[in-house]
Design an enzyme around this catalytic site. Structure first.
Site, short mmCIF file in Angstrom:
data_model
loop_
_atom_site.label_atom_id
_atom_site.label_comp_id
_atom_site.label_asym_id
_atom_site.label_seq_id
_atom_site.Cartn_x
_atom_site.Cartn_y
_atom_site.Cartn_z
N GLU A 168 0.79 -1.23 0.00
CA GLU A 168 0.00 0.00 0.00
C GLU A 168 0.82 1.28 0.00
O GLU A 168 0.84 2.03 0.99
CB GLU A 168 -0.94 0.00 1.21
CG GLU A 168 -1.89 -1.17 1.23
CD GLU A 168 -2.95 -1.06 2.33
OE1 GLU A 168 -2.80 -0.22 3.23
OE2 GLU A 168 -3.91 -1.84 2.29
N GLU A 356 -5.50 -8.53 0.92
CA GLU A 356 -6.02 -8.21 2.26
C GLU A 356 -7.51 -7.91 2.18
O GLU A 356 -7.96 -7.20 1.28
CB GLU A 356 -5.35 -6.96 2.87
CG GLU A 356 -3.97 -7.20 3.42
CD GLU A 356 -3.39 -5.95 4.11
OE1 GLU A 356 -4.17 -5.11 4.60
OE2 GLU A 356 -2.16 -5.85 4.15
C1 BGC Z 1 -2.50 -2.61 6.10
C2 BGC Z 1 -2.42 -3.40 7.39
C3 BGC Z 1 -3.48 -2.89 8.35
C4 BGC Z 1 -4.84 -3.13 7.73
C5 BGC Z 1 -6.01 -2.72 8.60
C6 BGC Z 1 -3.89 -2.29 5.65
O1 BGC Z 1 -3.95 -0.95 5.35
O2 BGC Z 1 -1.75 -3.23 5.10
O3 BGC Z 1 -1.13 -3.27 7.89
O4 BGC Z 1 -3.38 -3.47 9.60
O5 BGC Z 1 -4.95 -2.45 6.52
O6 BGC Z 1 -5.98 -1.36 8.86
#
Ligand code: BGC
Length: 447
Positions: A168, A356
């Site tokens: 990101e 993610e």
């Molecule tokens: C990031 C993580 C973070 C997650 C939840 C993403 O932006 O890669 O490191 O914990 O979102 O906020």
């Protein structure tokens, strides 16, 4: 509609994602150098209740148990990151053998248990020594980063096939170099644009280094992205939403795909030219094997004359009377569908992988159990929306949940809990939540 793993096909990659700084702890042992986050957590007023990650989930010591947990949950792929300053304490130059040994143990143990490692090279923890030279605002960062990538491939490339260059870039440049709410706490447009350009060059250069040293590697990079809609269907809000889309979704992907920065829709981005050197435009692009999509919610955007540069503002979810997570993000699984359709429509993308997706909810322990039904529903609905996009022809071939363990959630400290597994931070005891059991059962179906 019941959802089964078989709907996604045998090649689909199911996984879970973690990040070094959020779980490892062991912040200054065995020769690890400080990172910008080790320094940032010491600054007053930056982290919820002055929390820090000196111990976090103690994954550095408990990695065997935690990788075994991944195995118990039937999760075949683990995305984790390498702490740059654990293996290069000064960021460049001297290699810390003990840091290399740690990641060797993690990789070897994963492979022994049949878990495929997916390594993120940069998940926000720049070595502090490099920040003292300006960090991402210094063009030399490209050289520092590619040297670090070479070290990682040299030591781990024989066993790790999947490599993710950056996590990101919009978040670490925006939060870290424009708003100052993440490490290293720098502010302002100049810092931001310099960091953006150097991160965009590093993502492509990093990809080239991996390809050159490891010809069979599966190479990707990840983007934070949100489905964006105008708050009201009026012209001003529609324009504002377009600008937010440039910043939140398009800024890093378009130069990577050889389209240049999206300056037409957001003129202020022209100022990035002061950092651009001859030949950079070509250097910004690289043919990634996959693009990692990281989606959590949608954003509604309205015109705002008070917001400098963009004249646009996000209308926070708690002002809209909608269901939210502990991050004050709207629960809106359709965002997954829309964002996959959006990225899927770019030419030159080989494939998408959701690297993610997850949610922070308040968990309650009742008689040693955590029945986090809201998280189960969130995950199931998001996976359903992924399938909807896939069935409509989007080439999406993987889904990784954020995250395995409740962990250090950056400026929010330990308050928002995203884990499939609860962590008691006093005892380091783990409890698998209902969501972890649900994912385990979902993944146990044979093709
Ligand atoms: C990031 C993580 C973070 C997650 C939840 C993403 O932006 O890669 O490191 O914990 O979102 O906020």
């Amino acid at each position: 509609m019941s959802l089964t793993k078989a709907d996604f096909g045998p090649e689909f990659k199911w996984g879970v994602s973690t990040a070094a700084y959020q779980i490892e702890g062991a912040a200054d042992i065995h020769g690890k150098g400080p990172s910008i986050w080790d320094e940032f957590v010491k600054k007053p007023g930056k982290i919820f209740q002055k929390q820090h990650a000196r111990v976090a989930c103690d994954f550095y010591n408990l990695y065997k148990e935690d990788i075994s947990l991944i195995k118990d949950l039937n999760i075949p792929n683990h995305r984790f990151s390498i702490s740059w300053s654990r293996i290069l304490p000064e960021g460049t130059g001297r290699v810390n053998r003990k840091g290399i040994d740690f990641y060797n143990r993690v990789i070897d143990h994963s492979l022994e248990l049949g878990i495929e490692p997916w390594v993120t090279l940069y998940h926000w923890d720049l070595p502090q020594a490099l920040q003292e030279e300006g960090g991402w605002t210094n063009r030399n960062v490209i050289q520092w980063f590619t040297n670090y990538v070479e070290v990682c491939i040299k030591y781990f490339g024989d066993r790790v096939k999947h490599w993710i260059i950056l996590n990101e870039p919009m978040v670490f440049t925006g939060a870290g170099y424009f708003f100052g709410v993440h490490a290293p706490g720098k502010k302002g447009l100049r810092n931001f644009l310099a960091a953006v350009h150097h991160a965009a060059l590093s993502q492509a250069e990093g990809g080239r280094v991996v390809r050159q040293l490891h010809s069979t590697a599966n190479i990707g990079t990840t983007f934070s992205c949100s489905h964006i809609e105008p708050y009201r269907s009026v012209r001003k809000d529609i324009i504002a939403a377009g600008k937010a889309d440039v910043l939140l979704n398009r800024l890093f992907i378009e130069p990577l795909l050889g389209m240049g920065y999206p300056v037409e829709e957001l003129k202020i981005l022209r100022r990035i030219e002061q950092f651009v050197r001859q030949g950079d435009e070509q250097k910004l692009s690289f043919d990634m094997d996959f693009i990692g999509i990281q989606n959590y919610t949608r954003e509604l955007v309205t015109h705002s004359s008070f917001m400098p540069f963009v004249k646009a503002r996000i209308v926070k979810a708690n002002k809209r009377n909608v269901e939210t997570t502990l991050m004050n993000w709207e629960v809106y699984p359709e965002s997954m569908y829309h964002i996959l359709k959006k990225f899927g429509s770019y030419k030159n993308i080989n494939q998408l992988i959701v690297t993610e997706n997850g949610a922070a909810f308040r968990d309650t322990i009742i008689q040693g159990e955590i029945d986090d039904f809201a998280r189960v529903r969130f995950l199931r609905e998001n996976i359903n929306q992924l399938l909807r996009a896939k069935k409509e022809g989007v080439n999406v071939n993987g889904y990784f949940i954020w995250t395995l363990l409740d962990n250090f959630e950056w400026a929010e400290g330990y308050y928002p809990k995203f884990g499939l597994v609860h962590v008691n931070f006093d005892t380091q005891q783990r409890i698998v939540k209902s969501s972890g059991k649900w994912y385990r059962d979902f993944l146990s179906v044979k093709e």
